[in-house]
Design an enzyme around this catalytic site. Structure first.
Site, PDB file in Angstrom:
ATOM      1  N   GLU A   1      56.817  11.458  25.770  1.00 44.55           N
ATOM      2  CA  GLU A   1      57.663  10.291  25.467  1.00 44.55           C
ATOM      3  C   GLU A   1      57.303   9.704  24.109  1.00 44.55           C
ATOM      4  OE1 GLU A   1      58.689   8.390  29.751  1.00 44.55           O
ATOM      5  OE2 GLU A   1      56.596   8.557  29.252  1.00 44.55           O
TER       6      GLU A   1
ATOM      7  N   HIS B   1      76.724  20.764  26.889  1.00 43.94           N
ATOM      8  CA  HIS B   1      77.204  19.458  27.355  1.00 43.94           C
ATOM      9  C   HIS B   1      76.391  18.964  28.547  1.00 43.94           C
ATOM     10  CE1 HIS B   1      80.779  20.263  24.856  1.00 43.94           C
ATOM     11  NE2 HIS B   1      80.648  21.495  25.332  1.00 43.94           N
TER      12      HIS B   1
ATOM     13  N   SER C   1      50.733   5.388  37.266  1.00 40.71           N
ATOM     14  CA  SER C   1      51.318   4.051  37.207  1.00 40.71           C
ATOM     15  C   SER C   1      50.370   3.075  37.883  1.00 40.71           C
ATOM     16  CB  SER C   1      52.669   4.062  37.920  1.00 40.71           C
ATOM     17  OG  SER C   1      52.982   2.762  38.387  1.00 40.71           O
TER      18      SER C   1
ATOM     19  N   LYS D   1      53.256   8.309  40.817  1.00 42.18           N
ATOM     20  CA  LYS D   1      53.771   8.640  39.494  1.00 42.18           C
ATOM     21  C   LYS D   1      52.853   9.572  38.701  1.00 42.18           C
ATOM     22  CE  LYS D   1      57.044   7.317  37.679  1.00 42.18           C
ATOM     23  NZ  LYS D   1      57.327   5.966  37.143  1.00 42.18           N
TER      24      LYS D   1
END
Ligand code: ARG
Length: 467
Positions: free
Chosen positions: A301, A167, A288, A294
């Site tokens: 992804e 969970h 970025s 970043k």
């Protein structure tokens, strides 16, 4: 009314005879599949060469004609390999090869199409392409598994432990190698499915003609052997209608993509500052344009996103097949769009995930510090059970201790021994050993468990699947 503009280039059709007029450009545009199916050419050439021999052994063409067809097809293949591109008027890969073959050997080229149709031809070529793709995909999956195994081996050697989650809540301590291998085994099942999909594809449609079979006495057994198929299709109508093999491969790849999306998701979360379990390498992350700090896990992804794309490919094919009348229908031409997209996507994503994972550094310190002693509540209950307490009673006693520690704002191991004794009479001074994360992991040595010995055995088994 002005007439529709007709195609300007003289088109090379396999079916023009019964038509007085030319086809409309709008039909040509929607009908043309060369942009998608061009890549089938090596397989179409291969099956055509086998067909040329089958025609000779059936006495349909002379040995000279058969040889001319074979050599002509070799010349066509050489031209295609050298980069010859389709003309705008080529309808599909089959008409392209037919046109090039005519250019190479003249009128005898027409004899190749005796007794066959593009319906059995395209089914055969697509099956050959799929069988080949399964092999390439298997190699790519295997390479990702090698990376997982290497990471698991070093995590196991360093006895790195981390929380396992249920969970998305910290649940119990596990070996980090055990977590890594949890992503290895789904890929092993994917490889089994790939082998099955390849076997499903290995049924030969050639010799089924357009739908009713072939009127010439060609040997389908000979074709089967020379093209490397495991079986002959038992029914010509089914043979030209069936795209189950594509659907099966698309399901296999959807499952694979879903597995990759889950590895990717774990790594993405673990790589966040909040977790900090994983550090990404330079070669598989991007920066970025705005935020200099970043380091974005783009490859992961994109892998996560590809799960959705593959599901789309599978669903689109199933929707195409649903309710189609038996026999070949042009709807089937779209099978290849979905198939090629899915295979291409996976062949981009698999090396992306393998590369990104190979570059990951695991932070044992961060993983360990996520293991507060409340994660050992299960071990504490097991301790009481070991001393003869019934499970429910043990669970209740430990629950009360967890509540006390939460109320006091301290970890379980910070509670005094008398608090343990008050919760259950069987608690002794050795209770603090039960609160060790390392000991918790070490106790779980049953097969498939997270104990160090069990994980080493798992690594041996994982290696054996790749051997
Ligand atoms: N390009 C077609 C396909 O991919 C080949 C079969 C065409 N057959 C026909 N009868 N029009 O399905």
């Amino acid at each position: 009314m002005t007439a529709l503009k007709l195609v300007d280039a003289p088109s090379h059709k396999l079916w023009g005879g019964r038509f007085a007029g030319d086809t409309a450009p709008a039909l040509d545009a929607v009908n043309r599949s060369i942009g998608v199916d061009f890549r089938l050419w090596p397989f179409d050439v291969r099956l055509s060469k086998a067909w040329a021999i089958a025609l000779w052994s059936a006495g349909v063409v002379t040995v000279e004609e058969s040889l001319a067809l074979e050599h002509g097809l070799d010349a066509v293949a050489a031209r295609l390999r050298a980069g010859v591109q389709p003309a705008p008027s080529d309808e599909d890969v089959h008409t392209l090869i037919d046109r090039l073959l005519h250019e190479e050997i003249g009128d005898v080229a027409s004899k190749l199409h005796t007794g066959r149709s593009r319906n059995d031809q395209v089914a055969t070529a697509t099956r050959l392409w799929s069988m080949d793709a399964c092999g390439v995909l298997d190699t790519a999956v295997r390479e990702l598994q090698q990376v997982m195994l290497a990471q698991a081996e070093s995590l196991s050697a360093a006895n790195v432990i981390m929380p396992a989650y249920t969970h998305m809540q910290r649940a119990q301590p596990v070996s980090a190698a055990h977590w890594m291998l949890a992503h290895f085994w789904p890929l092993d099942r994917d490889r089994v499915r790939l082998a099955t999909a390849s076997r499903t594809a290995a049924v030969l449609p050639l010799g089924s003609g357009a739908v009713a079979g072939c009127a010439f006495p060609i040997s389908r057994v000979l074709l089967q052997g020379s093209l490397g198929f495991a079986q002959l299709s038992p029914n010509s109508i089914d043979a030209v209608s069936d795209r189950d093999f594509v659907a099966e491969l698309l399901f296999t790849l959807s499952m694979l993509a879903i597995h990759l999306s889950r590895v990717a998701e774990d790594l993405i979360i673990y790589g966040s500052s909040e977790f900090g379990f994983v550090q990404f390498g330079d070669a598989f992350t991007t920066g970025s344009s705005m935020m200099p700090q970043k380091r974005n896990p783009d490859a992961l992804e994109l892998a996560r996103g590809s799960g959705g794309r593959l599901l789309g490919d599978l669903t689109s094919l199933l929707a195409t097949l649903k309710g189609l009348p038996s026999g070949y229908n042009k709807d089937l031409q779209d099978d290849k769009r979905a198939l090629f997209d899915a295979v291409d996507t996976m062949l981009l994503v698999l090396p992306g995930v393998a590369g990104a994972l190979a570059e990951c550094t695991f932070r044992a310190d961060r993983m360990k510090s996520a293991l507060s002693s409340s994660k050992m509540a299960t071990d504490l209950a097991d301790y009481l059970v070991g001393k003869g307490a019934p499970v429910r009673e043990a669970h209740g006693a430990v629950g009360a201790l967890v509540r006390q520690s939460e109320e006091a704002g301290v970890e379980l191991h910070a509670l005094p021994l008398k608090a343990f004794r008050a919760a259950h009479a069987s608690f002794g001074a050795d209770v603090f050993d039960a609160l060790s994360a390392v000991a918790s992991v070490e106790r779980r040595e049953t097969e498939g468990g997270t104990g160090p010995g069990a994980v080493r055995a798992q690594i041996v088994a994982a290696k054996a699947t790749l051997a």
